[in-house]
Design a protein around this motif. Structure first.
Motif, PDB file in Angstrom:
ATOM      1  N   ASP A  70      36.900  28.977  14.644  1.00 39.53           N
ATOM      2  CA  ASP A  70      36.607  27.786  13.843  1.00 39.53           C
ATOM      3  C   ASP A  70      35.298  27.112  14.261  1.00 39.53           C
ATOM      4  O   ASP A  70      35.072  25.935  13.988  1.00 39.53           O
ATOM      5  CB  ASP A  70      37.754  26.774  13.933  1.00 39.53           C
ATOM      6  CG  ASP A  70      38.022  26.306  15.358  1.00 39.53           C
ATOM      7  OD1 ASP A  70      37.523  26.951  16.294  1.00 39.53           O
ATOM      8  OD2 ASP A  70      38.741  25.301  15.524  1.00 39.53           O
ATOM      9  N   ASN A  71      34.430  27.876  14.912  1.00 37.20           N
ATOM     10  CA  ASN A  71      33.142  27.340  15.353  1.00 37.20           C
ATOM     11  C   ASN A  71      31.984  28.052  14.659  1.00 37.20           C
ATOM     12  O   ASN A  71      31.992  29.279  14.526  1.00 37.20           O
ATOM     13  CB  ASN A  71      32.978  27.511  16.872  1.00 37.20           C
ATOM     14  CG  ASN A  71      34.083  26.821  17.647  1.00 37.20           C
ATOM     15  OD1 ASN A  71      34.165  25.600  17.675  1.00 37.20           O
ATOM     16  ND2 ASN A  71      34.956  27.610  18.264  1.00 37.20           N
ATOM     17  N   LEU A  72      30.998  27.271  14.259  1.00 38.15           N
ATOM     18  CA  LEU A  72      29.771  27.804  13.678  1.00 38.15           C
ATOM     19  C   LEU A  72      28.600  27.293  14.515  1.00 38.15           C
ATOM     20  O   LEU A  72      28.397  26.085  14.638  1.00 38.15           O
ATOM     21  CB  LEU A  72      29.614  27.353  12.223  1.00 38.15           C
ATOM     22  CG  LEU A  72      28.275  27.645  11.537  1.00 38.15           C
ATOM     23  CD1 LEU A  72      27.959  29.135  11.535  1.00 38.15           C
ATOM     24  CD2 LEU A  72      28.273  27.093  10.109  1.00 38.15           C
ATOM     25  N   PHE A  73      27.849  28.230  15.109  1.00 40.78           N
ATOM     26  CA  PHE A  73      26.694  27.891  15.921  1.00 40.78           C
ATOM     27  C   PHE A  73      25.421  28.338  15.196  1.00 40.78           C
ATOM     28  O   PHE A  73      25.352  29.484  14.737  1.00 40.78           O
ATOM     29  CB  PHE A  73      26.763  28.573  17.289  1.00 40.78           C
ATOM     30  CG  PHE A  73      28.018  28.280  18.063  1.00 40.78           C
ATOM     31  CD1 PHE A  73      28.172  27.077  18.732  1.00 40.78           C
ATOM     32  CD2 PHE A  73      29.057  29.208  18.123  1.00 40.78           C
ATOM     33  CE1 PHE A  73      29.330  26.802  19.458  1.00 40.78           C
ATOM     34  CE2 PHE A  73      30.208  28.947  18.848  1.00 40.78           C
ATOM     35  CZ  PHE A  73      30.350  27.740  19.514  1.00 40.78           C
ATOM     36  N   ILE A  74      24.442  27.460  15.140  1.00 37.51           N
ATOM     37  CA  ILE A  74      23.166  27.773  14.486  1.00 37.51           C
ATOM     38  C   ILE A  74      22.054  27.297  15.420  1.00 37.51           C
ATOM     39  O   ILE A  74      22.004  26.122  15.779  1.00 37.51           O
ATOM     40  CB  ILE A  74      23.031  27.068  13.131  1.00 37.51           C
ATOM     41  CG1 ILE A  74      24.243  27.351  12.238  1.00 37.51           C
ATOM     42  CG2 ILE A  74      21.741  27.487  12.427  1.00 37.51           C
ATOM     43  CD1 ILE A  74      24.337  26.437  11.023  1.00 37.51           C
ATOM     44  N   LYS A  75      21.155  28.209  15.811  1.00 37.54           N
ATOM     45  CA  LYS A  75      20.083  27.844  16.732  1.00 37.54           C
ATOM     46  C   LYS A  75      18.731  28.312  16.226  1.00 37.54           C
ATOM     47  O   LYS A  75      18.617  29.409  15.671  1.00 37.54           O
ATOM     48  CB  LYS A  75      20.345  28.440  18.125  1.00 37.54           C
ATOM     49  CG  LYS A  75      19.368  27.949  19.194  1.00 37.54           C
ATOM     50  CD  LYS A  75      19.705  28.520  20.558  1.00 37.54           C
ATOM     51  CE  LYS A  75      19.325  29.977  20.677  1.00 37.54           C
ATOM     52  NZ  LYS A  75      17.855  30.199  20.535  1.00 37.54           N
ATOM     53  N   SER A  76      17.720  27.501  16.441  1.00 39.99           N
ATOM     54  CA  SER A  76      16.346  27.898  16.123  1.00 39.99           C
ATOM     55  C   SER A  76      15.812  28.781  17.239  1.00 39.99           C
ATOM     56  O   SER A  76      16.431  28.943  18.294  1.00 39.99           O
ATOM     57  CB  SER A  76      15.460  26.661  15.957  1.00 39.99           C
ATOM     58  OG  SER A  76      15.289  26.004  17.209  1.00 39.99           O
ATOM     59  N   LEU A  77      14.641  29.350  17.023  1.00 41.14           N
ATOM     60  CA  LEU A  77      14.053  30.268  18.003  1.00 41.14           C
ATOM     61  C   LEU A  77      12.688  29.808  18.487  1.00 41.14           C
ATOM     62  O   LEU A  77      11.953  30.587  19.099  1.00 41.14           O
ATOM     63  CB  LEU A  77      13.930  31.673  17.387  1.00 41.14           C
ATOM     64  CG  LEU A  77      15.249  32.383  17.091  1.00 41.14           C
ATOM     65  CD1 LEU A  77      15.006  33.630  16.258  1.00 41.14           C
ATOM     66  CD2 LEU A  77      15.968  32.738  18.377  1.00 41.14           C
ATOM     67  N   ARG A  78      12.335  28.567  18.215  1.00 40.22           N
ATOM     68  CA  ARG A  78      11.024  28.087  18.619  1.00 40.22           C
ATOM     69  C   ARG A  78      11.135  26.657  19.146  1.00 40.22           C
ATOM     70  O   ARG A  78      12.216  26.053  19.102  1.00 40.22           O
ATOM     71  CB  ARG A  78      10.041  28.139  17.445  1.00 40.22           C
ATOM     72  CG  ARG A  78      10.455  27.290  16.251  1.00 40.22           C
ATOM     73  CD  ARG A  78       9.456  27.402  15.113  1.00 40.22           C
ATOM     74  NE  ARG A  78       9.852  26.584  13.970  1.00 40.22           N
ATOM     75  CZ  ARG A  78       9.099  26.441  12.873  1.00 40.22           C
ATOM     76  NH1 ARG A  78       7.934  27.062  12.786  1.00 40.22           N
ATOM     77  NH2 ARG A  78       9.521  25.690  11.870  1.00 40.22           N
TER      78      ARG A  78
END
Length: 231
Positions: free
Chosen positions: A198-206
């Protein structure tokens, strides 16, 4: 640098706290009302490094959102979940700062580290959101040129996208829900994406910047019908 040192006040780029030299030396900061103030453009321009100015403009945008509550740390149970996420654990180490909570989760600035790199770690931007559980585990990142080429001839991804590679750690029977979420996210470039139960992780790369903060706000609006209140 000379102008900054000559000023009567010192600005903490992370929190926006404005201190006199005496207060900085004594450890006594200004009132709580001033603790997370936005930093003026004039003050930002006095910061000696361009990267620092970019980060502060991004943090200003976060501070301006009254839906975000500044936190000092994650609760232990939350940190344990975050620490198990592939999005961060595939790095050799990581730290975080500028943690904010809101109704649907957290937004913060992780700084991943790799032992093979001698480049200074740059703070990035990450969202942690709650969704209806998919009872599965998937990780997505942008394809390299080689992966994009060979994917034309092989069929080894459970979910196929032109620009993102899919890694399946545990298959979900809620595959339509998974695809509904990822169909939205793969329209954005430069992300690491992970769905774990039930977890959604979203990360940038800069390096964290205002454009990415605005991009994440756009993502939140498009995921509005999918995410749910945290805890």
């Amino acid at each position: 640098m000379k102008q900054s040192l000559a000023d009567e006040f010192i600005i903490d780029p992370e929190t926006g706290v404005k201190l006199t030299l005496e207060q900085a030396e004594s450890g006594i900061w200004l009132s709580h009302d001033n603790q997370f103030r936005e930093i003026t453009e004039e003050e930002i321009n006095k910061l000696p490094y361009e990267d620092e100015q970019i980060v502060v403009r991004a943090l200003n945008h976060l501070r301006s959102n009254t839906n975000y509550l500044k936190l000092d740390y994650f609760e232990n149970e939350d940190f344990d979940i975050l620490e198990s996420a592939i999005t961060l654990s595939h790095y050799d180490d990581w730290t975080f700062s500028n943690l904010y909570s809101f109704e649907y989760g957290f937004i913060f600035s992780p700084a991943p580290e790799t032992n093979v790199s001698h480049i200074l770690t740059q703070p990035q931007l990450m969202l942690w959101l709650k969704i209806d559980t998919i009872k599965g585990h998937y990780y997505f990142r942008e394809k390299t040129k080689a992966e994009a080429f060979f994917d034309k001839f092989r069929n080894d991804d459970e979910l196929k996208f032109d620009n993102y590679e899919c890694f399946t750690f545990k298959k979900s029977y809620q595959i339509l829900q998974v695809k509904r979420i990822i169909d939205i996210l793969v329209t954005f470039k430069g992300l690491e994406i992970e769905l774990k139960d039930d977890n959604l992780f979203i990360k940038s790369l800069r390096l964290i910047n205002k454009d990415d903060v605005i991009k994440f706000e756009t993502i939140l609006s498009r995921l509005n019908s999918i995410i749910k209140p945290f805890h």
